[in-house]
Design a protein around this motif. Structure first.
Motif, PDB file in Angstrom:
ATOM      1  N   LEU A 263      51.601-124.342  92.776  1.00  0.00           N
ATOM      2  CA  LEU A 263      52.000-124.826  91.463  1.00  0.00           C
ATOM      3  C   LEU A 263      52.397-126.292  91.532  1.00  0.00           C
ATOM      4  O   LEU A 263      53.079-126.730  92.471  1.00  0.00           O
ATOM      5  N   GLU A 264      51.995-127.052  90.542  1.00  0.00           N
ATOM      6  CA  GLU A 264      52.404-128.447  90.383  1.00  0.00           C
ATOM      7  C   GLU A 264      53.686-128.504  89.543  1.00  0.00           C
ATOM      8  O   GLU A 264      54.066-127.504  88.906  1.00  0.00           O
ATOM      9  N   PRO A 265      54.369-129.659  89.496  1.00  0.00           N
ATOM     10  CA  PRO A 265      55.604-129.768  88.687  1.00  0.00           C
ATOM     11  C   PRO A 265      55.413-129.380  87.232  1.00  0.00           C
ATOM     12  O   PRO A 265      56.335-128.850  86.605  1.00  0.00           O
ATOM     13  N   GLY A 266      54.223-129.632  86.685  1.00  0.00           N
ATOM     14  CA  GLY A 266      53.978-129.238  85.295  1.00  0.00           C
ATOM     15  C   GLY A 266      54.095-127.742  85.100  1.00  0.00           C
ATOM     16  O   GLY A 266      54.573-127.268  84.057  1.00  0.00           O
ATOM     17  N   GLY A 267      53.681-126.965  86.084  1.00  0.00           N
ATOM     18  CA  GLY A 267      53.797-125.517  85.994  1.00  0.00           C
ATOM     19  C   GLY A 267      55.244-125.067  86.019  1.00  0.00           C
ATOM     20  O   GLY A 267      55.650-124.183  85.245  1.00  0.00           O
TER      21      GLY A 267
ATOM     22  N   LEU B  49      51.336-118.532  85.433  1.00  0.00           N
ATOM     23  CA  LEU B  49      51.913-119.002  86.689  1.00  0.00           C
ATOM     24  C   LEU B  49      51.818-117.924  87.772  1.00  0.00           C
ATOM     25  O   LEU B  49      51.499-118.221  88.935  1.00  0.00           O
ATOM     26  N   ILE B  50      52.064-116.670  87.398  1.00  0.00           N
ATOM     27  CA  ILE B  50      51.953-115.578  88.373  1.00  0.00           C
ATOM     28  C   ILE B  50      50.504-115.400  88.808  1.00  0.00           C
ATOM     29  O   ILE B  50      50.217-115.151  89.991  1.00  0.00           O
ATOM     30  N   ALA B  51      49.558-115.539  87.869  1.00  0.00           N
ATOM     31  CA  ALA B  51      48.144-115.410  88.211  1.00  0.00           C
ATOM     32  C   ALA B  51      47.704-116.522  89.155  1.00  0.00           C
ATOM     33  O   ALA B  51      46.930-116.291  90.097  1.00  0.00           O
ATOM     34  N   ILE B  52      48.213-117.736  88.932  1.00  0.00           N
ATOM     35  CA  ILE B  52      47.886-118.843  89.834  1.00  0.00           C
ATOM     36  C   ILE B  52      48.405-118.553  91.242  1.00  0.00           C
ATOM     37  O   ILE B  52      47.687-118.706  92.237  1.00  0.00           O
ATOM     38  N   ALA B  53      49.673-118.125  91.319  1.00  0.00           N
ATOM     39  CA  ALA B  53      50.262-117.848  92.630  1.00  0.00           C
ATOM     40  C   ALA B  53      49.563-116.687  93.323  1.00  0.00           C
ATOM     41  O   ALA B  53      49.350-116.702  94.540  1.00  0.00           O
ATOM     42  N   THR B  54      49.158-115.677  92.561  1.00  0.00           N
ATOM     43  CA  THR B  54      48.504-114.507  93.155  1.00  0.00           C
ATOM     44  C   THR B  54      47.110-114.853  93.653  1.00  0.00           C
ATOM     45  O   THR B  54      46.721-114.491  94.771  1.00  0.00           O
ATOM     46  N   ARG B  55      46.344-115.551  92.838  1.00  0.00           N
ATOM     47  CA  ARG B  55      44.955-115.855  93.221  1.00  0.00           C
ATOM     48  C   ARG B  55      44.879-116.907  94.321  1.00  0.00           C
ATOM     49  O   ARG B  55      44.037-116.796  95.217  1.00  0.00           O
ATOM     50  N   LEU B  56      45.749-117.902  94.275  1.00  0.00           N
ATOM     51  CA  LEU B  56      45.646-119.016  95.223  1.00  0.00           C
ATOM     52  C   LEU B  56      46.522-118.832  96.449  1.00  0.00           C
ATOM     53  O   LEU B  56      46.416-119.611  97.396  1.00  0.00           O
ATOM     54  N   GLY B  57      47.429-117.838  96.439  1.00  0.00           N
ATOM     55  CA  GLY B  57      48.176-117.557  97.651  1.00  0.00           C
ATOM     56  C   GLY B  57      49.572-118.119  97.709  1.00  0.00           C
ATOM     57  O   GLY B  57      49.989-118.628  98.754  1.00  0.00           O
TER      58      GLY B  57
ATOM     59  N   THR C 138      44.370-127.475  92.372  1.00  0.00           N
ATOM     60  CA  THR C 138      42.986-127.160  92.718  1.00  0.00           C
ATOM     61  C   THR C 138      42.276-126.511  91.537  1.00  0.00           C
ATOM     62  O   THR C 138      42.888-125.851  90.702  1.00  0.00           O
ATOM     63  N   ARG C 139      40.962-126.711  91.501  1.00  0.00           N
ATOM     64  CA  ARG C 139      40.147-126.100  90.458  1.00  0.00           C
ATOM     65  C   ARG C 139      39.708-124.686  90.817  1.00  0.00           C
ATOM     66  O   ARG C 139      38.902-124.089  90.099  1.00  0.00           O
ATOM     67  N   ALA C 140      40.245-124.150  91.889  1.00  0.00           N
ATOM     68  CA  ALA C 140      39.872-122.792  92.281  1.00  0.00           C
ATOM     69  C   ALA C 140      40.331-121.770  91.241  1.00  0.00           C
ATOM     70  O   ALA C 140      39.719-120.709  91.103  1.00  0.00           O
ATOM     71  N   PHE C 141      41.406-122.092  90.523  1.00  0.00           N
ATOM     72  CA  PHE C 141      41.821-121.213  89.430  1.00  0.00           C
ATOM     73  C   PHE C 141      41.020-121.578  88.198  1.00  0.00           C
ATOM     74  O   PHE C 141      40.913-122.752  87.832  1.00  0.00           O
ATOM     75  N   PRO C 142      40.419-120.599  87.510  1.00  0.00           N
ATOM     76  CA  PRO C 142      39.536-120.916  86.375  1.00  0.00           C
ATOM     77  C   PRO C 142      40.275-121.590  85.237  1.00  0.00           C
ATOM     78  O   PRO C 142      41.452-121.344  84.995  1.00  0.00           O
ATOM     79  N   GLY C 143      39.566-122.473  84.550  1.00  0.00           N
ATOM     80  CA  GLY C 143      40.122-123.171  83.403  1.00  0.00           C
ATOM     81  C   GLY C 143      40.482-124.608  83.669  1.00  0.00           C
ATOM     82  O   GLY C 143      40.796-125.353  82.742  1.00  0.00           O
ATOM     83  N   ASN C 144      40.466-125.041  84.925  1.00  0.00           N
ATOM     84  CA  ASN C 144      40.771-126.416  85.305  1.00  0.00           C
ATOM     85  C   ASN C 144      42.126-126.865  84.754  1.00  0.00           C
ATOM     86  O   ASN C 144      42.223-127.635  83.796  1.00  0.00           O
TER      87      ASN C 144
END
Length: 585
Positions: free
Chosen positions: A132-136, A119-127, A52-58
């Motif tokens: 996370l996708e496989p690339g992460g 990765l931690i910021a993505i998990a924290t902000r998005l829940g 999702t694009r909800a995390f900044p930076g796309n």
């Protein structure tokens, strides 16, 4: 003692000792693991890390890195280049003059820190990790493998660098120009980060990369070049500083740099008092306030009770003179005190100034400063018909209002640097250092300690007042709350003192760097506003534990804080190899 024993002892002293790696792997395996992990980490930035694009930076695009992925890509590329350089790959050997693997470890740690923070910021902000996708996951695992391989690389003690290959003068000057160009690019990118997570990742990677730069030996090489071409270096630094506002599209980040220059200039003035003369001043921000209030009163503000309008040069001289007078008035009766007693008195002066200007409102005291409302509506500067509050264009180049103030403050910063440099290298400066080291011994040698301390106090106050005159026009208003001992927004006395200690007491670049970090980090990480002072305290504790001499210390402080490092590891006559001194490091 047998001849064989003598031979063994000589060999032990000639061959540097290797530090055993934390991960027991063969050297070839460690290099393959580090290089392979760095390559996989690099490739993972071309895969989506979240859906999702909800995390900044796309971070959802395949085939194109974005946001924090760019930082991971940079760290992985630098790690890969460094490990190949230590392996002796032709064309890359210049990256590691020292030949040690420590720089590879720093870069691998920086890449891991940036990647896992993302990765931690993505998990924290998005829940949760489910976002996370496989690339992460690939990026996290590859970065961990890279660090594991780097930990398996052996590292030896610091040793003198081999002589550098002679280069033509034009090539050395070109290298200096390229380095300053890269520094401008890095600064522009860091200032222009659009959100806090990206700036945090930038700080992590920049910190570890800077450590790698010096442990690899490149820092020493660049320092030698700049010393050999001092005039070229100063010219390149000035040109780089002048070009900065031209890289900005808006005034938002230019204003941050203007305030950093004001903060840095005041910190450098405090460095005269603390770094050179060794006087602990906890109320130094009051001298900044004296200069700012004086400039506000005489610059034609509609809220000024004096109703006078001096030209800028006269307002600057008036503000600096007022701060000088206050420095002498406060210093004359108090500088016979030492240590904690002097600190308490200066702290009291800072609080007395803030309370006094808050009471000069015509009710609690004479009508002079409008009390807690301060003095607003300070007009823009106009020097020789040049209006600093207007946008100007010159041959296609546009200077916005804050760009005008930036160039003006850059001039004052250069002036303060010149004053500090001349004062520190003068006879008076050497006397200040003698007083700082041992005032009793200095007095016994014929140095008038009180008079020289008063000169340092007055000079530091004057430099702070000089910066205050510009601050008043940049902020358009002055209020008592700007000049407190401690608070979440610099400059205040606590942050000024921390900038000097963090950067390195007694140096020029140290307080400038310390002030820049202490202003920029709170300005960019506004989401940590509630925990800012906690983070600040933890940072100071870590600094005092691991680098008490500051980020950019002078040689004397470095040796004083690491005296034990210069002692031999084994007693004389035991035949063991000696530990290298800090100066050799």
């Amino acid at each position: 003692m047998t001849p064989q024993h003598h031979h063994t002892t000589a060999v032990n002293r000639a061959i540097p000792r290797l530090t055993l790696p934390l991960v027991p792997l063969p050297l070839s395996t460690a290099r393959i693991l580090t290089a392979g992990g760095a390559l996989l980490t690099l490739l993972s930035t071309f895969l989506p890390w979240t859906w999702t694009r909800a995390f900044p930076g796309n971070l959802t695009v395949t085939g194109y890195p974005g946001g924090l992925q760019i930082l991971t890509l940079t760290g992985a590329a630098l790690t890969l280049a460094q490990v190949l350089a230590t392996a002796g790959l032709p064309g890359l050997r210049w990256l590691t003059p020292s030949g040690r693997h420590t720089a590879t470890l720093h870069l691998a740690a920086g890449t891991l820190a940036t990647t896992w923070y993302t990765l931690i910021a993505i998990a924290t902000r998005l829940g949760g990790l489910v976002n996370l996708e496989p690339g992460g996951y690939l990026a996290g695992a590859a970065a961990l493998a890279t660090l594991t391989g780097a930990l398996a690389l052996p590292s030896g003690p610091p040793r003198p660098l081999p002589p550098a290959r002679a280069l033509p003068a034009w090539a050395e000057i070109l290298i200096i120009a390229v380095v300053f160009g890269l520094a401008l690019q890095v600064l522009t990118y860091g200032i222009g980060t659009a959100y806090g997570e990206l700036f945090t990742g930038f700080l992590l990677l920049t910190g570890f990369t800077t450590a790698a730069l010096f442990t690899s030996g490149l820092g020493a090489r660049l320092t030698a070049l700049t010393h050999r071409h001092r005039r070229v270096t100063l010219t390149a630094a000035l040109v780089t500083a002048v070009l900065f506002p031209l890289t900005q599209d808006t005034d938002e980040y230019t204003l941050i740099i203007v305030n950093i220059l004001i903060f840095s200039t005041v910190a450098l003035g405090l460095n005269v008092v603390v770094g050179l003369a060794g006087l602990l001043d906890l109320g130094y921000v009051a001298f900044l306030g004296v200069g700012a209030y004086t400039a506000a009163l005489v610059s034609g503000s509609t809220a000024s009770t004096l109703h006078i309008h001096f030209p800028f040069w006269a307002a600057v001289l008036t503000g600096a003179a007022a701060s000088l007078v206050f420095g002498v008035v406060i210093g004359a009766p108090t500088l016979r005190l030492r240590g904690d007693y002097l600190a308490i008195v200066t702290l009291g002066f800072g609080e007395i100034f803030r309370i006094t200007v808050g009471n000069l409102n015509g009710e609690s005291g004479p009508s002079l400063t409008n009390g807690p409302n301060g003095i607003p509506n300070i007009p823009d500067l106009a020097i020789l018909g040049y209006d600093f509050g207007a946008t100007h264009s010159f041959g296609g180049l546009t200077l916005t209002p804050f760009a005008n103030y930036y160039l003006l403050m850059l001039f004052f910063t250069a002036l303060v640097v010149l004053v500090f440099s001349r004062a520190g290298n003068s006879r008076i400066g050497r006397a200040w250092v003698a007083i700082r080291e041992d005032e009793t011994a200095a007095t016994a040698m014929g140095i008038n300690g009180f008079r020289l301390k008063l000169i340092a106090f007055a000079l530091g106050a004057t430099l702070a007042g000089l910066a205050g005159t510009v601050q008043a026009h940049v902020a358009y208003t002055v209020v008592p709350e700007q000049y407190v001992f401690a608070g979440p927004v610099p400059p205040n006395s606590a942050f000024l003192l921390a900038a000097v200690i963090l950067g390195g007491m007694g140096t020029i670049t140290g307080p400038l760097l310390g002030a820049a970090l202490l202003y920029l980090i709170p300005a960019k990480l506004q989401f940590l506003q509630d925990y800012q002072l906690l983070a600040f305290g933890l940072a100071l504790i870590l600094l005092m534990r691991f680098r008490p001499e500051g980020i950019i210390p002078n040689r004397r402080n470095r040796l004083e804080f690491h005296e034990t490092d210069a002692a031999p590891a084994n007693p004389p006559g035991t035949g063991g190899a000696t530990r290298p001194t800090t100066a050799e490091a």
